[in-house]
Write an enzyme that holds these catalytic residues in place. Structure first.
Site, PDB file in Angstrom:
ATOM      1  N   CYS A 119      21.530   7.449  -3.495  1.00 27.90           N
ATOM      2  CA  CYS A 119      21.253   6.772  -4.767  1.00 27.90           C
ATOM      3  C   CYS A 119      22.364   5.763  -5.089  1.00 27.90           C
ATOM      4  CB  CYS A 119      21.057   7.795  -5.880  1.00 27.90           C
ATOM      5  SG  CYS A 119      20.169   7.131  -7.318  1.00 27.90           S
TER       6      CYS A 119
ATOM      7  N   HIS B 238      17.159  12.085  -3.844  1.00 28.05           N
ATOM      8  CA  HIS B 238      17.971  13.252  -4.162  1.00 28.05           C
ATOM      9  C   HIS B 238      17.282  14.501  -3.613  1.00 28.05           C
ATOM     10  CE1 HIS B 238      20.767  11.255  -6.898  1.00 28.05           C
ATOM     11  NE2 HIS B 238      19.744  10.605  -7.418  1.00 28.05           N
TER      12      HIS B 238
END
Length: 501
Positions: free
Chosen positions: A341, A446
């Site tokens: 991310c 994630h």
């Protein structure tokens, strides 16, 4: 104060709504709510967790396309139901010491400083009550978790997180304190002293958490506490070691060596979703090291740049702490790098913020390890996804929760292929990027290490061979059962309290 017994599936619970508050942060509120959710769910009670307001950088993506605190997602798993945005209607994601992104009903609505948010609380309370009423209409029992402590005098005006909510819906409260911190009796007596008379009257009793030792030595203190406050100690819960439960916010900085394969993760000031590394922490072949400011950067097989709530600011922090040189040295010696991310965004050539999403508009030079450029955007992408690794025959699942779009030549060497969920006729779409020499990998996903097959594939890519990945779902379920078993005495005490009342 409502105390209507719930009779479902042969059980009897004295409260339609019960709130768990704590003397401090990390006193055990989240775990206690999860334990009660699991106990009631075992007995056939339709139970839902609820937290009016949460402040955390760890969040989970729900099936209805929003984000909530990870603790409420864990509590939903304990209750045997799907996480929903109504379970945490207000989520504050700090972006600085005095400001935060305000997420309402799962969607980012605004960035506010502390003073502006305090003035906004009456509006936020309406969102809280809307969600609570929907849950109360759908479930037999709603178990509510407070935030921090109800004794924070400076926050009592317009409170929506603790007694302000309890007073608004007229629900009973239990207060939990962590004896392992020390000063447990002062914490409980002092907390009660800071409450108004009506608030004290709705406290049905105390729970003492994380006790170690001979209970008989504690009993004189329990007798004194009950005499001083007129409130019963409902339960003393033992310290449980080795639990595998999602942390709400705090990062565990130390990790005992478990294996020869060393994975190092820098911990910048605005790290987000550090639960990405829980599976590595439990992996028997991995020595996971989380490195904070001023700590030495030890040699590693794999370095992972984590997610960030403030990509450009945390990129500056990495440079100030010598991580840019450390990454270059690590790659020269044959190591691998993964960015997740915000960490993925940092690996590229540039990170641009033309709209001032994270602060002052501008552009930052990235680490230059991936041929991509990132533009931060005001719209946040929230989605649960699944697919397959692009570099191995392995399934992957995870979730996206980011503000920004990354593009460039490295996207031609994706990390994963994501199954199409949007009706796009092209089919599976590439996700993430890898460098030409295949030493650097970036992804927006994630939770990639939580899928055993993907965890094995990523660790093999990084140089660890074998198939010893941890089944995080199984560990989580086992831990939920352990905390539930340990909290049976509390459930019985609550029933006895209801019988007396």
């Amino acid at each position: 104060m409502k105390s209507d017994a719930v009779k479902t599936g042969g059980t009897n619970f004295p409260f339609k709504t019960l709130m768990v508050q704590g003397t401090t942060s990390d006193a055990g509120k989240s775990v206690l709510v999860a334990a009660l959710c699991r106990l009631l769910a075992r007995e056939g009670v339709k139970v839902a967790p609820f937290k009016p307001q949460n402040m955390a950088l760890n969040s989970a993506v729900t099936a209805d396309g929003g984000e909530i605190g990870r603790a409420q997602a864990l509590q939903a798993v304990a209750a045997g139901i799907a996480p929903h945005t109504d379970m945490n209607p207000i989520l504050l994601k700090p972006s600085s010491d005095i400001g935060a992104q305000v997420v309402i009903h799962g969607k980012a609505r605004a960035d506010m400083n502390a003073r502006d948010y305090h003035a906004y609380k009456p509006v936020a309370m309406q969102a809280v009550l809307e969600s609570y009423r929907r849950l109360a209409a759908q479930y037999d029992v709603v178990l509510v978790e407070g935030a921090g402590s109800p004794a924070e005098i400076n926050l009592r005006e317009r409170d929506i997180a603790n007694m302000g909510f309890a007073e608004a819906v007229d629900c009973p409260v239990i207060i939990v304190a962590d004896i392992d911190r020390g000063g447990v009796f002062a914490h409980l007596v002092g907390t009660l002293a800071c409450l108004s008379e009506s608030e004290r009257n709705r406290v049905v009793g105390f729970v003492i958490n994380r006790f170690r030792g001979d209970l008989s030595l504690l009993e004189p203190g329990l007798d004194w506490l009950e005499a001083q406050t007129g409130k019963p100690v409902l339960a003393v819960l033992s310290y449980l070691h080795g639990l595998f439960l999602d942390a709400e916010d705090a990062v565990e900085q130390t990790q005992a060596a478990r294996g020869a394969f060393r994975v190092v993760v820098p911990v910048p000031p605005r790290i987000s979703n550090h639960t990405d590394f829980d599976a590595l922490r439990a992996h028997p072949g991995v020595d996971l090291q989380l490195v904070g400011p001023g700590q030495p950067i030890s040699p590693a097989d794999l370095i992972i740049l984590p997610g960030s709530k403030h990509t450009r600011g945390d990129l500056d922090w990495l440079r100030a702490n010598g991580w840019e040189q450390a990454l270059q040295r690590h790659l020269r010696y044959g190591g691998k790098v993964i960015g997740i991310c915000g960490g993925y965004q940092m690996l590229g050539r540039t990170v641009a913020d033309p709209q001032g999403v994270e602060g002052a508009p501008g552009i930052s030079e990235g680490l230059g390890l991936l041929d991509i450029d990132t533009v931060l955007t005001a719209e946040k992408r929230l989605e649960q996804v699944g697919g397959r690794c692009a570099f191995a025959d392995a399934a992957v699942s995870g979730y996206e929760i980011h503000m920004g779009v990354s593009d460039g030549a490295a996207r031609g060497r994706p990390a994963f292929f994501i199954e199409n969920t949007s009706g796009d006729p092209v089919g599976n779409k590439p996700e993430g990027a890898r460098s030409d020499d295949d030493r650097v990998l970036g992804t927006y996903l994630h939770g990639v290490f939580d899928t055993p097959a993907a965890c094995n594939a990523l660790l093999r890519w990084a140089g660890l061979h074998g198939d010893a990945a941890v089944d995080t779902a199984r560990l989580r379920e086992a831990s939920l059962d352990r905390i539930a078993d340990a909290a049976r005495s509390l459930l019985q005490a609550l029933r006895e309290y209801g019988d007396r009342g």
